[in-house]
Design a protein around this motif. Structure first.
Motif, short mmCIF file in Angstrom:
data_model
loop_
_atom_site.label_atom_id
_atom_site.label_comp_id
_atom_site.label_asym_id
_atom_site.label_seq_id
_atom_site.Cartn_x
_atom_site.Cartn_y
_atom_site.Cartn_z
N SER A 261 0.85 -1.20 0.00
CA SER A 261 0.00 0.00 0.00
C SER A 261 0.88 1.24 0.00
O SER A 261 1.93 1.26 0.64
CB SER A 261 -0.91 0.03 1.23
N GLU A 262 0.46 2.27 -0.72
CA GLU A 262 1.19 3.53 -0.78
C GLU A 262 0.22 4.70 -0.72
O GLU A 262 -0.95 4.55 -1.05
CB GLU A 262 2.01 3.63 -2.08
N ASN A 263 0.73 5.86 -0.33
CA ASN A 263 -0.07 7.08 -0.32
C ASN A 263 0.64 8.18 -1.09
O ASN A 263 1.87 8.26 -1.11
CB ASN A 263 -0.27 7.58 1.13
N PHE A 264 -0.16 9.03 -1.74
CA PHE A 264 0.37 10.19 -2.45
C PHE A 264 -0.36 11.43 -1.97
O PHE A 264 -1.59 11.43 -1.92
CB PHE A 264 0.19 10.03 -3.97
N LYS A 265 0.38 12.45 -1.63
CA LYS A 265 -0.25 13.68 -1.13
C LYS A 265 -1.03 14.39 -2.22
O LYS A 265 -2.01 15.07 -1.94
CB LYS A 265 0.82 14.61 -0.55
N GLU A 266 -0.56 14.25 -3.47
CA GLU A 266 -1.27 14.83 -4.60
C GLU A 266 -2.08 13.74 -5.31
O GLU A 266 -1.72 12.56 -5.26
CB GLU A 266 -0.29 15.46 -5.59
N THR A 267 -3.16 14.13 -5.95
CA THR A 267 -3.97 13.16 -6.69
C THR A 267 -3.19 12.67 -7.91
O THR A 267 -2.73 13.47 -8.72
CB THR A 267 -5.30 13.78 -7.15
N TYR A 268 -3.04 11.37 -8.01
CA TYR A 268 -2.28 10.77 -9.11
C TYR A 268 -3.26 10.31 -10.18
O TYR A 268 -4.06 9.40 -9.95
CB TYR A 268 -1.46 9.58 -8.60
N SER A 269 -3.24 10.95 -11.33
CA SER A 269 -4.15 10.61 -12.42
C SER A 269 -3.39 9.95 -13.56
O SER A 269 -2.41 10.51 -14.05
CB SER A 269 -4.87 11.87 -12.92
N MET A 270 -3.84 8.79 -13.96
CA MET A 270 -3.19 8.05 -15.04
C MET A 270 -3.57 8.62 -16.39
O MET A 270 -4.75 8.75 -16.73
CB MET A 270 -3.60 6.59 -14.98
N LYS A 271 -2.57 8.94 -17.21
CA LYS A 271 -2.81 9.49 -18.55
C LYS A 271 -3.56 8.50 -19.43
O LYS A 271 -4.35 8.90 -20.28
CB LYS A 271 -1.49 9.90 -19.19
N ILE A 272 -3.29 7.22 -19.24
CA ILE A 272 -3.93 6.22 -20.09
C ILE A 272 -5.44 6.24 -19.95
O ILE A 272 -6.17 6.00 -20.91
CB ILE A 272 -3.37 4.80 -19.77
N PHE A 273 -5.96 6.58 -18.76
CA PHE A 273 -7.41 6.66 -18.57
C PHE A 273 -7.98 7.88 -19.29
O PHE A 273 -9.06 7.82 -19.88
CB PHE A 273 -7.75 6.70 -17.09
N LYS A 274 -7.26 8.99 -19.25
CA LYS A 274 -7.69 10.19 -19.97
C LYS A 274 -7.75 9.91 -21.47
O LYS A 274 -8.73 10.26 -22.14
CB LYS A 274 -6.73 11.35 -19.70
N ASN A 275 -6.72 9.24 -21.99
CA ASN A 275 -6.71 8.90 -23.41
C ASN A 275 -7.82 7.93 -23.77
O ASN A 275 -8.46 8.05 -24.83
CB ASN A 275 -5.35 8.29 -23.77
N ALA A 276 -8.07 6.96 -22.88
CA ALA A 276 -9.11 5.97 -23.15
C ALA A 276 -10.49 6.62 -23.18
O ALA A 276 -11.35 6.25 -23.98
CB ALA A 276 -9.06 4.86 -22.11
N ARG A 277 -10.72 7.59 -22.29
CA ARG A 277 -12.01 8.29 -22.27
C ARG A 277 -12.20 9.09 -23.56
O ARG A 277 -13.30 9.16 -24.11
CB ARG A 277 -12.09 9.21 -21.06
N GLU A 278 -11.14 9.75 -24.01
CA GLU A 278 -11.23 10.58 -25.20
C GLU A 278 -11.43 9.75 -26.45
O GLU A 278 -12.17 10.14 -27.36
CB GLU A 278 -9.97 11.45 -25.32
N ARG A 279 -10.78 8.60 -26.52
CA ARG A 279 -10.84 7.75 -27.71
C ARG A 279 -11.98 6.75 -27.68
O ARG A 279 -12.42 6.26 -28.73
CB ARG A 279 -9.53 6.98 -27.87
N GLY A 280 -12.44 6.43 -26.48
CA GLY A 280 -13.38 5.32 -26.32
C GLY A 280 -14.78 5.60 -26.83
O GLY A 280 -15.28 6.72 -26.78
N THR A 281 -15.41 4.53 -27.30
CA THR A 281 -16.80 4.57 -27.74
C THR A 281 -17.63 3.70 -26.80
O THR A 281 -17.33 2.52 -26.61
CB THR A 281 -16.93 4.02 -29.18
N GLU A 282 -18.67 4.28 -26.21
CA GLU A 282 -19.51 3.52 -25.31
C GLU A 282 -20.48 2.64 -26.10
O GLU A 282 -21.17 3.11 -27.00
CB GLU A 282 -20.30 4.46 -24.39
N ILE A 283 -20.50 1.36 -25.76
CA ILE A 283 -21.38 0.42 -26.44
C ILE A 283 -22.01 -0.52 -25.42
O ILE A 283 -21.45 -0.74 -24.35
CB ILE A 283 -20.64 -0.41 -27.52
#
Length: 280
Positions: free
Chosen positions: A180-202
Motif C-alpha cells: 500500500s502507498e499514499n500520495f499527497k497529490e492526486t495521481y491521475s493516469m494518462k492512459i485513462f484520460k486517453n481511453a475516455r477521449e478515444r473510447g466509444t460507449e457500447i
C-alpha cells in the motif's frame, strides 16, 4: 517479505486520511485456461482518488511513468482492460482496448455479501470472512475494517472494510494485497484520460458481437487496410515472431482462434464468449 508488507500496511493506516491518492497493489494468480492446472501471475494496481478509482495492470503504470518522465509513449506487454469507478454513482467503466479501437462498457454490479464469523490475521491485520455469488462464480473474501474504504480489486466492493484477499472456490482467480502507498497529490493516469477521449460507449451485447467477429476473422484489421503487412512492415506477435507472408498470416489466424478458445476464462464467467468449438 511478510515484515515488509506489514510495515507498508501500518504506514498506510496511519497516513491514509491525509493522502489524495491511496494505492493498493494486488498480486494475482489466475488460470487463463480453466481446464489446466497451469497458472499465471500479474500485479494489479487500485488507485483510490477523491472522486474515482483506477484499476490497471502494472505495465500501464510503467508506461505512464516513462511518459511522464520523458514524454515518450511506451508500452510493452499484452494490453489488458482498464477499469474505473465513479465513487459518487458507483458506476464502473471498463475500457477494452482492441487494436485500433477503445470500447467503454458501463455497469453497476450489485454484490450481496454474507459476512461470516470466521476471522484470521494477515500481516498484523485482523481479517473477517465474507462470501458472495458474483458473475457465475462463488467468491470468498477477507476484509479489514482498519481501512476507511469499502473497495477491492476489480469490481469487488461493498464490504464494511477493504478487501485484502479474495478468491473463487475453484481457485481460478486469487488476489492478495501485497503493498500500500499514499500520495499527497492526486495521481491521475494518462492512459485513462486517453481511453475516455478515444473510447466509444457500447452495450455489452454489441461488444460480444465484436469479439465474435474478431474470432471469426482475426485478420480483418489487415484485410480492411488498417494495417499494411509486407516485408518492410511486419506483424510482431507476443512470442517475438514477425510475420508477413500469406502462409504465415493463415497460420496466425488459426493459432489465434485456438488461443481464444483455450484461454477463455474471464473473471466474470457468465460473460465468457461461447466461441465455436469451445466447451466449458
Amino acid at each position: 517479505m511478510l515484515m515488509k508488507t506489514t510495515v507498508f500496511l501500518l504506514i498506510f493506516c496511519v497516513s491514509t486520511l491525509s493522502a489524495q491518492t491511496h494505492r493498493y497493489i494486488y498480486d494475482l494468480v489466475y488460470k487463463p485456461d480453466s481446464a489446466s492446472v497451469n497458472t499465471r501471475k500479474a500485479n494489479y494496481y487500485l488507485d483510490i482518488n477523491p472522486t474515482e478509482t483506477y484499476y490497471f495492470e502494472r505495465p500501464y503504470f510503467v508506461s505512464d511513468s516513462i511518459e511522464t518522465a520523458t514524454g515518450r509513449k511506451i508500452f510493452s506487454g499484452k494490453t489488458s482492460d482498464l477499469l474505473s469507478k465513479n465513487l459518487k454513482t458507483n458506476e464502473y467503466t471498463l475500457f477494452s482496448i482492441q487494436y485500433f479501437e477503445v470500447y467503454q462498457l458501463k455497469d453497476k454490479p450489485q454484490m450481496k455479501w454474507k459476512i461470516e464469523n470466521e476471522t484470521k490475521t494477515f500481516s498484523s491485520l485482523q481479517l473477517q470472512k465474507a462470501t458472495t455469488r458474483f458473475a457465475g462464480r462463488n467468491w470468498v473474501a477477507w476484509f479489514s475494517k482498519e481501512f476507511p474504504f469499502q473497495e477491492g480489486p476489480y469490481k469487488f466492493h461493498g464490504l464494511p472494510g477493504m478487501i485484502i484477499e479474495i478468491y473463487d472456490d475453484k481457485k481460478n482467480y486469487h488476489f492478495t494485497l501485497n503493498k500500500s502507498e499514499n500520495f499527497k497529490e492526486t495521481y491521475s493516469m494518462k492512459i485513462f484520460k486517453n481511453a475516455r477521449e478515444r473510447g466509444t460507449e457500447i452495450p455489452y451485447s454489441k461488444y460480444q458481437s465484436l469479439l465474435m467477429n474478431y474470432y471469426q476473422n482475426p485478420l480483418k484489421f489487415i484485410q480492411s487496410g488498417q494495417l499494411e503487412i509486407n516485408e518492410n512492415n511486419k506483424l510482431t506477435l507476443d512470442d517475438g515472431r514477425t510475420i508477413y507472408k500469406p502462409e504465415e498470416l493463415r497460420l496466425f489466424e488459426k493459432e489465434e482462434q485456438e488461443r481464444l478458445r483455450k484461454y477463455n476464462n474471464p473473471i466474470e464467467l457468465d460473460k465468457a464468449i461461447r466461441y465455436s468449438g469451445f466447451k466449458k
